[in-house]
Design a protein around this motif. Structure first.
Motif, mmCIF file in Angstrom:
data_model
loop_
_atom_site.group_PDB
_atom_site.id
_atom_site.type_symbol
_atom_site.label_atom_id
_atom_site.label_comp_id
_atom_site.label_asym_id
_atom_site.label_seq_id
_atom_site.Cartn_x
_atom_site.Cartn_y
_atom_site.Cartn_z
ATOM 1 N N ILE A 15 0.864 -1.168 -0.225
ATOM 2 C CA ILE A 15 -0.061 -0.162 0.101
ATOM 3 C C ILE A 15 0.919 1.470 -0.047
ATOM 4 C CG2 ILE A 15 -2.076 1.256 1.241
ATOM 5 C CD1 ILE A 15 -2.855 -1.627 0.129
ATOM 6 N N TYR A 16 0.830 2.002 -1.208
ATOM 7 C CA TYR A 16 1.588 3.250 -1.068
ATOM 8 C C TYR A 16 0.821 4.519 -0.703
ATOM 9 C CZ TYR A 16 4.558 0.172 -3.642
ATOM 10 O OH TYR A 16 5.530 -1.025 -4.031
ATOM 11 N N GLY A 89 5.515 10.573 -0.228
ATOM 12 C CA GLY A 89 4.379 9.591 0.213
ATOM 13 C C GLY A 89 4.907 8.602 1.289
ATOM 14 N N PHE A 90 6.195 8.182 1.323
ATOM 15 C CA PHE A 90 6.424 7.321 2.438
ATOM 16 C C PHE A 90 6.182 8.213 3.806
ATOM 17 C CE2 PHE A 90 9.141 5.279 -0.831
ATOM 18 C CZ PHE A 90 8.228 4.533 -1.409
ATOM 19 N N LYS A 91 6.710 9.448 3.882
ATOM 20 C CA LYS A 91 6.714 10.138 4.878
ATOM 21 C C LYS A 91 5.186 10.354 5.358
ATOM 22 C CE LYS A 91 8.741 14.773 5.949
ATOM 23 N NZ LYS A 91 9.339 16.104 5.645
ATOM 24 N N ASN A 92 4.462 10.396 4.695
ATOM 25 C CA ASN A 92 2.776 10.512 5.007
ATOM 26 C C ASN A 92 2.397 9.341 5.870
ATOM 27 O OD1 ASN A 92 2.513 13.018 3.735
ATOM 28 N ND2 ASN A 92 1.856 12.008 1.746
ATOM 29 N N GLY A 93 3.259 8.284 5.914
ATOM 30 C CA GLY A 93 2.800 7.238 6.787
ATOM 31 C C GLY A 93 2.860 7.500 8.304
ATOM 32 N N ALA A 146 0.868 -1.040 4.660
ATOM 33 C CA ALA A 146 2.268 -1.125 4.379
ATOM 34 C C ALA A 146 3.022 -1.365 3.143
ATOM 35 C CB ALA A 146 2.966 -1.995 5.700
ATOM 36 N N ASN A 147 4.497 -0.843 2.932
ATOM 37 C CA ASN A 147 5.020 -1.258 1.956
ATOM 38 C C ASN A 147 6.502 -1.455 2.511
ATOM 39 O OD1 ASN A 147 6.525 1.277 1.130
ATOM 40 N ND2 ASN A 147 4.472 1.866 1.142
ATOM 41 N N VAL A 148 7.451 -2.099 1.799
ATOM 42 C CA VAL A 148 8.864 -2.221 2.306
ATOM 43 C C VAL A 148 9.749 -1.661 1.178
ATOM 44 C CG1 VAL A 148 10.528 -3.862 2.820
ATOM 45 C CG2 VAL A 148 8.241 -4.317 3.634
ATOM 46 N N GLN A 149 10.656 -1.037 1.706
ATOM 47 C CA GLN A 149 11.532 -0.097 0.803
ATOM 48 C C GLN A 149 12.931 -0.657 1.187
ATOM 49 O OE1 GLN A 149 10.503 1.696 -1.804
ATOM 50 N NE2 GLN A 149 8.540 1.020 -0.854
ATOM 51 N N HIS A 150 14.021 -0.367 0.400
ATOM 52 C CA HIS A 150 15.419 -0.872 0.618
ATOM 53 C C HIS A 150 16.498 0.117 0.169
ATOM 54 C CE1 HIS A 150 12.988 -4.541 0.271
ATOM 55 N NE2 HIS A 150 13.940 -5.137 1.089
ATOM 56 N N TYR A 151 16.567 1.207 1.035
ATOM 57 C CA TYR A 151 17.521 2.658 0.701
ATOM 58 C C TYR A 151 18.762 2.116 1.253
ATOM 59 C CZ TYR A 151 13.549 4.735 -1.424
ATOM 60 O OH TYR A 151 12.563 5.182 -2.490
ATOM 61 N N ASN A 152 19.018 1.013 1.944
ATOM 62 C CA ASN A 152 20.335 0.737 2.416
ATOM 63 C C ASN A 152 20.979 0.068 1.440
ATOM 64 O OD1 ASN A 152 17.816 -1.257 2.984
ATOM 65 N ND2 ASN A 152 19.378 -2.674 2.728
ATOM 66 N N PRO A 153 22.314 0.125 1.053
ATOM 67 C CA PRO A 153 23.077 0.796 2.181
ATOM 68 C C PRO A 153 23.333 2.351 1.984
ATOM 69 C CG PRO A 153 24.373 -0.289 0.505
ATOM 70 C CD PRO A 153 23.160 -0.379 -0.212
ATOM 71 N N VAL A 176 7.476 1.133 5.852
ATOM 72 C CA VAL A 176 6.605 2.183 6.394
ATOM 73 C C VAL A 176 5.073 1.651 6.335
ATOM 74 C CG1 VAL A 176 6.391 3.260 3.786
ATOM 75 C CG2 VAL A 176 5.868 4.598 5.924
ATOM 76 N N PHE A 177 4.351 2.200 7.579
ATOM 77 C CA PHE A 177 3.050 1.631 7.457
ATOM 78 C C PHE A 177 2.245 2.753 7.887
ATOM 79 C CE2 PHE A 177 4.774 0.583 11.722
ATOM 80 C CZ PHE A 177 3.753 1.225 12.589
ATOM 81 N N GLY A 178 0.812 2.863 7.807
ATOM 82 C CA GLY A 178 -0.080 3.772 8.180
ATOM 83 C C GLY A 178 -1.732 3.471 7.860
ATOM 84 N N SER A 179 -2.296 4.522 7.768
ATOM 85 C CA SER A 179 -3.889 4.028 7.403
ATOM 86 C C SER A 179 -3.801 3.949 5.713
ATOM 87 C CB SER A 179 -4.685 5.302 7.787
ATOM 88 O OG SER A 179 -4.270 6.493 7.442
ATOM 89 N N ILE A 180 -4.732 3.271 5.226
ATOM 90 C CA ILE A 180 -4.863 2.960 4.003
ATOM 91 C C ILE A 180 -5.856 3.993 3.353
ATOM 92 C CG2 ILE A 180 -5.912 1.198 1.958
ATOM 93 C CD1 ILE A 180 -5.376 -0.835 4.360
ATOM 94 N N GLU A 181 -5.164 4.874 2.596
ATOM 95 C CA GLU A 181 -5.956 6.039 2.037
ATOM 96 C C GLU A 181 -6.508 5.753 0.390
ATOM 97 O OE1 GLU A 181 -6.529 8.763 3.794
ATOM 98 O OE2 GLU A 181 -5.595 7.536 5.344
ATOM 99 N N ALA A 182 -5.625 4.617 -0.032
ATOM 100 C CA ALA A 182 -6.198 4.211 -1.330
ATOM 101 C C ALA A 182 -5.897 2.717 -1.541
ATOM 102 C CB ALA A 182 -5.785 5.014 -2.598
#
Length: 200
Positions: A15-16, A89-93, A146-153, A176-182
Motif C-alpha cells: 500500500i503506497y 508519500g512514505f513520509k505521510n505514513g 504497509a510497504n517495504v523499501q530498501h534504501y540501505n546501504p 513504512v505503515f499507516g492508514s490505507i488512503e487508497a
C-alpha cells in the motif's frame, strides 16, 4: 482446508497511499511488532532480526534522511521532483520500522558451526523475510497498510548515527505503515504450471 491465513495473505498488499489515521497507539503497535518478530522462525533459533520503530518526528526524519541521500544522485530537476513526491508519500505514513540483522549472531554461528558457515547469512535473510512478512500480514489484519523499501546501504551511516545503532546491526529494509488512503492495484500472477510441481 482452513483458509484464515490464506485470506490474510491475500489482504496483505503493498500500500503506497498511506496516512496517519491509525487507531492504535505507538505503544500498542510497538508491542505487537516486537511480539510478532519474537515469534517469527529463524534457523538454529538464532533470533538475529532487530527492529527500530519510528513515530512522529522520527518518522519524518528517516524519510528526510532518505531524500537528502538520494538528491546527489539525481541528474535533473524532474528527477528531483518525482523522487521528492515518492519519498513524501512514505513520509505521510504513520510510522516506519527499520529492520536489521545482528551480524555478531551470524558470525558467531559461522564460528561455532563451521560445516554450515556458508549458509548462515542466507539463513539470516530468511529470518528477515519471515519477520517482515509476519509483521506486514499482522498489520493488514488490523486494517493498516504497509510497504517495504530498501534504501540501505545508501542511508546506513546516517541511520546509525541518528538512531544510535550498534555497529554489528546491518540495515536490511525499511517498512513504512499507516492508514490505507487508497487500495492497492490489481495483482498479476504468473502461470501456476511455470511455478509449481507436484509428485505423488
Amino acid at each position: 482446508m482452513k483458509t484464515q491465513l490464506l485470506d490474510l495473505q491475500k489482504q496483505r498488499r503493498s500500500i503506497y497511499a498511506l496516512g496517519r489515521n491509525v487507531n492504535q497507539t505507538p505503544e500498542e503497535l510497538t508491542e505487537f511488532i516486537e511480539n510478532t518478530i519474537k515469534e517469527a522462525p529463524s534457523a538454529f533459533n538464532s533470533q538475529s532480526t532487530r527492529a527500530v520503530v519510528l513515530f512522529n518526528d522520527y518518522q519524518d526524519k528517516i524519510w528526510d534522511m532518505v531524500l537528502d541521500n538520494l538528491k546527489p544522485h539525481l541528474k535533473s530537476d524532474d528527477a528531483v521532483k518525482a523522487t521528492t513526491e515518492k519519498i513524501n508519500g512514505f513520509k505521510n505514513g504513520f510510522a516506519t520500522i527499520l529492520y536489521f540483522t545482528d551480524m555478531d549472531v551470524v558470525h558467531g554461528l559461522e564460528k561455532n558451526f563451521p560445516a554450515y558457515a556458508d549458509n548462515f547469512y542466507d539463513w539470516s535473510e530468511q529470518a528477515q523475510g519471515n519477520a517482515q512478512y509476519a509483521v506486514w500480514t499482522g498489520l493488514a489484519e488490523n486494517g493498516i497498510g504497509a510497504n517495504v523499501q530498501h534504501y540501505n546501504p545508501l542511508i546506513d551511516a546516517d541511520v546509525a548515527k541518528e538512531f544510535d545503532i550498534p555497529a554489528n546491526w546491518k540495515l536490511r529494509a525499511e517498512m513504512v505503515f499507516g492508514s490505507i488512503e487508497a487500495p492497492a492495484q490489481a495483482k498479476d500472477y504468473m502461470d501456476d504450471k511455470d511455478r509449481f510441481k507436484m509428485f505423488k
